[in-house]
Design a protein around this motif. Structure first.
Motif: not given
Length: 524
Positions: A116-121, A126-132, A144-153
């Motif tokens: 999981t990428i633990h991104l903070y803006i 903003i957690p983003i789960n990724i696979a190998t 990009a999708d995870a950021i835009n999904a949090q519309v109050d950012l």
């Protein structure tokens, strides 16, 4: 007819029972001490610019000022710290020719293990789960999708090109404060279960913040449109000289200021400033306003300055409404993220910042910032000499409460009275006051204020209180009002003068009354 009636005619002939109601001795001073948040709205905001409006929920703020706007984010911080008191928002248009702040997240290498990428803006997780099996392009799209999904950012995101591995961030609002939007990874670190997936190559904006945002709002119309509406606690997040000057003029002690004799509206300005220790010292040294308090905080804090300012004002309002004389120290700024341990100001730095006109914060046991000292920027008198008369927010907050209490008593009890000299013989019930009656009223009010913990030293107050008729205007009373404002327990200093054993043969005064003196000769 000694009793002074306001409405029943003196020559009435019609019987029998007539009554008029007089509330002058019954009312208690009540005032709704509002907060006002000032910030930039988005271009598509619903609310008209430069006009304050009441806000009761985050949904209302998002709709009125635009989701992710500076002002909407300020309300998010405010409601996290104050859910009970009235608050309004004053939206500002994006400055002319202003630019949004931008930054880029780059994915340079695919991971070798899932994670999981633990991104903070702006301090938001903003957690983003990724696979190998994810490619760098897949990961960029997921971010990009995870950021835009949090519309109050306060940002929007877009992949730089189809299948590209760069994510371009753009602030939702345009102003210089957009440069305070942070971008970071793993705020809580491995101890908090956050670490970058193995093998993943990821780059963030070089400074850790968005850059290239420009533009400072113009406050002229916004301040003018406030009119005479009372706003006691103002969160104003711009700390450039022009902005601070404009709000100091509106809230200061000039003839037309809110603390001036004509308007008597009172109030305080709260703000926050990010910076290094050296930069903040230089910044604070140039300030000198009794009505402005600016919280200094570290560069490494993920939370933006405008959210710090809103949280500070929220806790100030909540506490000072309850008791304007109590210190604000130890009040937690909820949802504000502190700098990492090794990047926080130390004791010497905090002490110096407070000595240079800046409010300071410390980190509490819950790892969140808390107010340490609500310092104003006031440091010198009119002649440039060091002066601490207005150095604390509680001083003016307490004084405002006293003056409002006094004004209520005078205007309620003596709204249409005649004025006579002390010693004048007039009938009981006459609407007449003398300097002595007014002095007694002020002393009684002072006793009540002392009972409520706002002032002290009644005897010296009586000694220095002066009430007299003006020698040039027989219809005017002049008062010298000398309250001794109560102080706060801010420093508890102890000299621990320890001993390994008391010398009982030398100092018998230290021995308790039930214990006989030690007899050195007999050993008893």
């Amino acid at each position: 007819m000694p009793i002074s009636f306001a409405n029943i005619p003196a020559n009435i002939k019609v019987p029998l029972y007539w009554v008029e109601v007089d509330p002058s001795m019954a009312g208690l001073p009540t005032i709704n001490l509002r907060a006002l948040l000032v910030g930039v709205a988005t271009a598509d905001a619903e609310a008209p610019m430069d006009i304050a409006r009441p806000i009761g929920s985050q949904a209302q703020a998002d709709l009125a000022f635009g989701q992710g706007s500076e002002l909407a984010r300020m309300f998010k911080a405010f409601f996290a710290n104050n859910f009970a008191n009235e608050v309004w928002g004053l939206p500002l248009a994006e400055p002319a020719a202003a630019a949004a702040a931008t930054g880029t997240i780059g994915i340079t290498d695919a991971p070798t293990a899932a994670g999981t990428i633990h991104l903070y803006i702006s301090g938001e997780h903003i957690p983003i789960n990724i696979a190998t099996t994810d490619t760098t392009g897949d990961i960029a799209a997921a971010i990009a999708d995870a950021i835009n999904a949090q519309v109050d950012l306060p940002v929007t995101a877009a992949v730089s090109a189809v299948g590209g591995s760069d994510v371009d961030l753009t602030s939702t609002f345009k102003s210089i404060n957009a440069n305070d939007i942070s971008v970071m990874l793993n705020y809580f670190g491995s101890r908090g279960g956050e670490q970058t997936p193995p093998g993943l190559g990821i780059t963030l904006p070089a400074t850790g913040f968005l850059t290239a945002g420009t533009g400072t709002p113009v406050f002229d119309n916004a301040i003018m449109n406030l009119g005479e509406e009372p706003f006691e606690y103002v969160a104003m997040p711009y700390t450039d000289s022009n902005s601070l000057f404009d709000w100091d003029q509106e809230y200061g002690f000039t003839d037309m200021g809110r603390w001036g004799w004509q308007r008597q509206l009172f109030g305080h300005i709260f703000s926050a400033k990010r910076g290094t220790y050296a930069d903040l010292l230089t910044f604070g040294d140039a300030l000198n306003s009794p009505v402005e308090s600016i919280m200094a905080f570290e560069v490494a804090s993920p939370s933006p300055s405008y959210e710090w300012a809103a949280a500070y004002a929220a806790k100030a309002q909540r506490a000072l409404i309850n008791d304007p004389a109590r210190p604000l120290q130890a009040l937690t700024l909820n949802d504000i993220k502190a700098a990492d341990v090794h990047q926080r100001f130390d004791f010497v730095e905090l002490n110096s910042l407070a000595s240079t006109g800046l409010a300071i914060q410390k980190i509490g046991g819950d790892n969140q910032p808390m107010i340490a000292r609500e310092q104003t920027t006031y440091q010198v008198n009119l002649y440039g000499q060091p002066d601490d008369a207005y150095e604390l927010v509680t001083t003016l907050a307490t004084l405002a409460k006293l003056l409002r209490n006094q004004k209520h008593a005078v205007t309620s009890k003596y709204p249409r009275h005649k004025l006579a000299n002390d010693g004048t013989k007039f009938g009981a019930g006459q609407a007449i006051v003398t300097p002595g009656i007014i002095k007694g009223e002020l002393i009684a009010q002072y006793q009540q204020d002392m009972y409520n913990g706002l002032v002290e030293d009644l005897s010296n107050f009586k000694r220095y209180l002066l009430v007299e008729r003006d020698p040039n205007d027989p219809n005017r009373v002049n008062v010298l009002y000398p309250p001794d404002l109560i102080n706060q327990l801010r420093i508890f200093a102890v000299l621990a003068q320890f001993r390994l054993q008391y010398d009982r043969g030398v100092d018998t005064q230290m021995i308790g009354p039930t214990q006989p003196p030690f007899n050195a000769a007999s050993g008893a």
